[in-house]
Scaffold this motif. Structure first.
Motif, PDB file in Angstrom:
ATOM      1  N   ALA A 143       0.834  -1.212   0.000  1.00 50.29           N
ATOM      2  CA  ALA A 143       0.000   0.000   0.000  1.00 50.29           C
ATOM      3  C   ALA A 143       0.862   1.252   0.000  1.00 50.29           C
ATOM      4  N   ALA A 144       1.979   1.218   0.756  1.00 51.84           N
ATOM      5  CA  ALA A 144       2.863   2.384   0.790  1.00 51.84           C
ATOM      6  C   ALA A 144       3.494   2.607  -0.586  1.00 51.84           C
ATOM      7  N   ALA A 147       0.798   4.031  -2.895  1.00 53.29           N
ATOM      8  CA  ALA A 147       0.581   5.450  -2.585  1.00 53.29           C
ATOM      9  C   ALA A 147       1.746   6.284  -3.102  1.00 53.29           C
ATOM     10  N   GLY A 150       1.434   6.532  -6.811  1.00 50.67           N
ATOM     11  CA  GLY A 150       0.229   7.273  -7.176  1.00 50.67           C
ATOM     12  C   GLY A 150       0.319   8.745  -6.851  1.00 50.67           C
ATOM     13  N   LEU A 151       1.132   9.107  -5.849  1.00 51.00           N
ATOM     14  CA  LEU A 151       1.287  10.519  -5.492  1.00 51.00           C
ATOM     15  C   LEU A 151       2.323  11.200  -6.375  1.00 51.00           C
ATOM     16  N   MET A 153       5.799  10.005  -7.020  1.00 47.04           N
ATOM     17  CA  MET A 153       7.232   9.838  -6.799  1.00 47.04           C
ATOM     18  C   MET A 153       7.836   9.095  -7.991  1.00 47.04           C
ATOM     19  N   LEU A 166      12.040   2.230   5.087  1.00 49.41           N
ATOM     20  CA  LEU A 166      11.213   1.181   5.693  1.00 49.41           C
ATOM     21  C   LEU A 166      11.985  -0.127   5.814  1.00 49.41           C
TER      22      LEU A 166
ATOM     23  N   ILE B  77      -2.935  15.044  -9.381  1.00 47.34           N
ATOM     24  CA  ILE B  77      -4.170  14.286  -9.156  1.00 47.34           C
ATOM     25  C   ILE B  77      -4.117  13.711  -7.746  1.00 47.34           C
ATOM     26  N   TYR B  79      -4.870  11.067  -4.816  1.00 44.95           N
ATOM     27  CA  TYR B  79      -5.029   9.619  -4.914  1.00 44.95           C
ATOM     28  C   TYR B  79      -5.227   9.040  -3.520  1.00 44.95           C
ATOM     29  N   VAL B  84      -5.131   2.812   2.566  1.00 44.39           N
ATOM     30  CA  VAL B  84      -4.596   4.104   2.985  1.00 44.39           C
ATOM     31  C   VAL B  84      -3.150   4.320   2.532  1.00 44.39           C
ATOM     32  N   GLY B  85      -2.235   3.390   2.928  1.00 40.13           N
ATOM     33  CA  GLY B  85      -0.859   3.501   2.456  1.00 40.13           C
ATOM     34  C   GLY B  85      -0.123   4.705   2.998  1.00 40.13           C
ATOM     35  N   LEU B  86      -0.400   5.083   4.260  1.00 40.10           N
ATOM     36  CA  LEU B  86       0.428   6.131   4.867  1.00 40.10           C
ATOM     37  C   LEU B  86       1.843   5.590   5.030  1.00 40.10           C
ATOM     38  N   PHE B  87       2.838   6.499   4.965  1.00 40.72           N
ATOM     39  CA  PHE B  87       4.226   6.071   5.132  1.00 40.72           C
ATOM     40  C   PHE B  87       4.504   5.956   6.626  1.00 40.72           C
ATOM     41  N   THR B  98       3.801  15.155   1.481  1.00 43.70           N
ATOM     42  CA  THR B  98       4.509  14.399   0.441  1.00 43.70           C
ATOM     43  C   THR B  98       4.538  15.131  -0.899  1.00 43.70           C
ATOM     44  N   VAL B  99       3.371  15.469  -1.418  1.00 38.25           N
ATOM     45  CA  VAL B  99       3.342  16.085  -2.751  1.00 38.25           C
ATOM     46  C   VAL B  99       3.897  17.513  -2.721  1.00 38.25           C
ATOM     47  N   ARG B 148      -3.672  14.087   2.608  1.00 39.16           N
ATOM     48  CA  ARG B 148      -2.466  13.949   1.799  1.00 39.16           C
ATOM     49  C   ARG B 148      -2.797  14.070   0.311  1.00 39.16           C
ATOM     50  N   ALA B 149      -3.955  13.482  -0.080  1.00 34.94           N
ATOM     51  CA  ALA B 149      -4.344  13.545  -1.489  1.00 34.94           C
ATOM     52  C   ALA B 149      -4.688  14.971  -1.906  1.00 34.94           C
TER      53      ALA B 149
END
Lengths: 244, 308
Positions: A143-144, A147, A150-151, A153, A166, B77, B79, B84-87, B98-99, B148-149
């Motif tokens: 998932a990380a 994300a 998708g964000l 990077m 990580l 965009i 996302y 969730v995919g938080l770091f 992040t962005v 975050r999105a």
């Protein structure tokens, strides 16, 4: 955590004190080995042996890391996944070769001394880095990664900002294993004439002097254990909410 | 505006998307509804190029996304994903930033934006800014995911089953937060879900996906009309289609002039399904509107709306 660090620092001081005391403890060695004529090792200063031992073993770890980590990163990229069995086999074979044999095989090419020892140690210590990099990077939550991509990077940013941080605990345990293996194994370099804490062992074996062997073995093992625990402290998992 | 034009995709032998064509008007919250394996997530992921269609085009603001740099496209965009995919190694504020960090915002601007976003998603900045993701509940984590999105104020938001892993109460809270954010910002939002209730709670338009094809697309009431496609009927209890259709229509839209003194009062924002249930509950055939005494709602208006 702080208490463990303090104890470890005290033990390191004890180690250095013992190293200082070893050539001055003739009475002790005489008592332990009454049949040996000259039981106190005085040929080289112990601190010089410690210095070259550390330089050799940690230098080998640095080179092994510079080879093993990129190989592990490569083996976990989409394009490099096919290479994974090949890399794993090559690194396993390198580690499977006993360091004494590696030194013996390298002697005709590299001559006596530091160079063949360094090569043998690098071959021996690269596998833990490859394995740690592969398993650490594989364990990053999907998932990380989703994300991160998708964000927006880039693959490099994802590696530096998400994957490697990580994978850090696993990478540190790989480093710990490599350091322990390398520090303990460096002693065989004495066979090729590389000065290190193994030198008294080899000298002792050649001259039937068990007191030299004991002194060299004692300090080699103690050093390996000290560094192992120091790195364990570094790799200790952070408490929740604690900043890295 | 997001537009899909004849989009095809396959995973090995599986046809994931087959000739999907429809458009999401700017500012619309469009829910892509479908069962698992219907291709709805794959469709969403063609917009930010996490999936490249085998054929067809995806247009964003009139431009083919295939021509854009993927990283620059994705930074523009929002996302949000189900898991969730938080770091985990970064604080809440670090995750939200992040962005902005990728875009090179300065620190003061990023910090101000982070706090504003935490307020927007209903989390107190002073309490949550420095927390680690591991210390958050599922609902709080997804609120951070939403912040975050939204960090770089993207005009488009993609949400892949964002609330599906949450318990019903938490889910309703996040749906309300999303409705509020959508009303306040006018973002174009594409949200994927398998939950019809959720679709009705959020959607301005609904696109129904089944076996990689678009089965229906339109306003919720239109999609739930008498001609509702079979895949959609399968998602609801048999015989409840009309009630679902009423649940997609605001009661205020069927109101008539004239007061109804003494009639039970409907709360603001009620749907025609709420109105019908209130009538059944109270044995009344007329309802008044709380806070609007000049208008009323009759049973006949509900019947007309239910059978368009």
């Amino acid at each position: 955590m702080r208490r463990r660090a303090t104890l470890l620092a005290l033990e390191a001081l004890a180690f250095l004190a013992a190293l200082w005391a070893a050539p001055r403890a003739g009475a002790l060695w005489h008592a332990l080995f009454p049949e040996v004529a000259r039981p106190t090792y005085l040929q080289d200063p112990w601190f010089a042996l410690l210095g070259s031992h550390l330089a050799l073993s940690l230098g080998a770890v640095a080179i092994a890391a510079a080879i093993g980590l990129p190989a592990g990163i490569l083996a976990t990229r989409p394009g490099g996944r096919r290479l994974r069995p090949v890399l794993d086999a090559a690194f396993s074979l390198a580690q499977g070769l006993p360091p004494v044999a590696a030194i013996a095989l390298a002697l005709p090419l590299l001559g006596f001394g530091t160079a063949p020892t360094l090569l043998a140690l690098v071959l021996y210590a690269a596998l833990p880095f490859l394995r740690a990099a592969v398993s650490g990077l594989e364990a990053v939550p999907p998932a990380a990664l989703d994300a991160a991509t998708g964000l927006g990077m880039s693959p490099w940013q994802r590696l530096w900002e998400v994957e490697l941080p990580l994978a850090r605990p696993v990478l540190l345990s790989g480093l710990r294993l490599a350091v322990t293996l390398s520090v303990a194994t460096t002693a065989v370099g004495a066979v090729a004439g590389a000065p290190c804490l193994g030198t008294p062992i080899v000298t002792g074996l050649a001259n039937a002097n068990p007191s030299y062997v004991l002194q060299g073995a004692l300090f080699t093992a103690w050093l390996a254990l000290l560094l192992d625990r120091a790195l364990a402290l570094l790799a200790a998992p952070l408490a929740p909410g604690e900043a890295p | 505006m997001i537009a899909f034009e004849g989009v095809f995709h396959r995973f090995g032998a599986v046809q994931a998307l087959e000739d999907v064509t429809f458009a999401v008007p700017t500012g619309t919250l469009c829910v892509v509804l479908g069962e698992s394996g219907s291709g709805k997530s794959t469709l969403l992921r063609t917009v930010n190029r996490l999936v490249e269609p085998a054929a067809g085009r995806v247009l964003l603001g009139g431009k083919d996304v295939a021509g854009a740099d993927p990283q620059a496209l994705r930074r523009g965009i929002g996302y949000v994903i189900q898991s969730v995919g938080l770091f985990p190694h970064r604080s809440v504020a670090g995750n939200i930033a992040t962005v902005p960090r990728l875009l090179g915002w300065d620190r003061a601007r990023t910090e101000a934006r982070t706090d504003a976003l935490l307020e927007m998603v209903g989390l107190d900045p002073a309490t949550f800014r420095d927390r680690r993701p591991a210390t958050l509940s599922g609902g709080q984590a997804q609120r951070v995911g939403l912040a975050r999105a939204l960090a770089a104020d993207p005009p488009v938001l993609l949400m892949d089953e964002p609330f599906s892993a949450l318990d019903p109460g938490t889910r309703r809270g996040l749906q309300a937060a999303l409705r509020r954010i959508h009303a306040g910002t006018g973002k174009t939002i594409l949200l994927v879900t398998h939950d019809l209730e959720e679709a009705l709670a959020l959607a301005g338009r609904i696109a129904v996906m089944a076996q990689g094809r678009l089965a229906a697309e339109g306003t919720p009431a239109a999609v739930l009309g008498p001609g509702a496609p079979e895949p959609l009927r399968r998602m609801i209890r048999p015989g409840t289609l009309a009630l679902h259709r009423l649940a997609a229509l605001p009661a205020a839209g069927a109101a008539a002039e004239g007061p109804a003194p003494g009639a039970p009062a409907l709360p603001p924002g009620a749907t025609l399904a709420d109105a019908l249930l209130l009538m059944l509950d109270r044995g009344a055939d007329r309802l008044s509107f709380a806070g609007n005494p000049g208008r009323h709602l009759g049973m006949a208006a509900i019947l007309r709306a239910a059978a368009p």
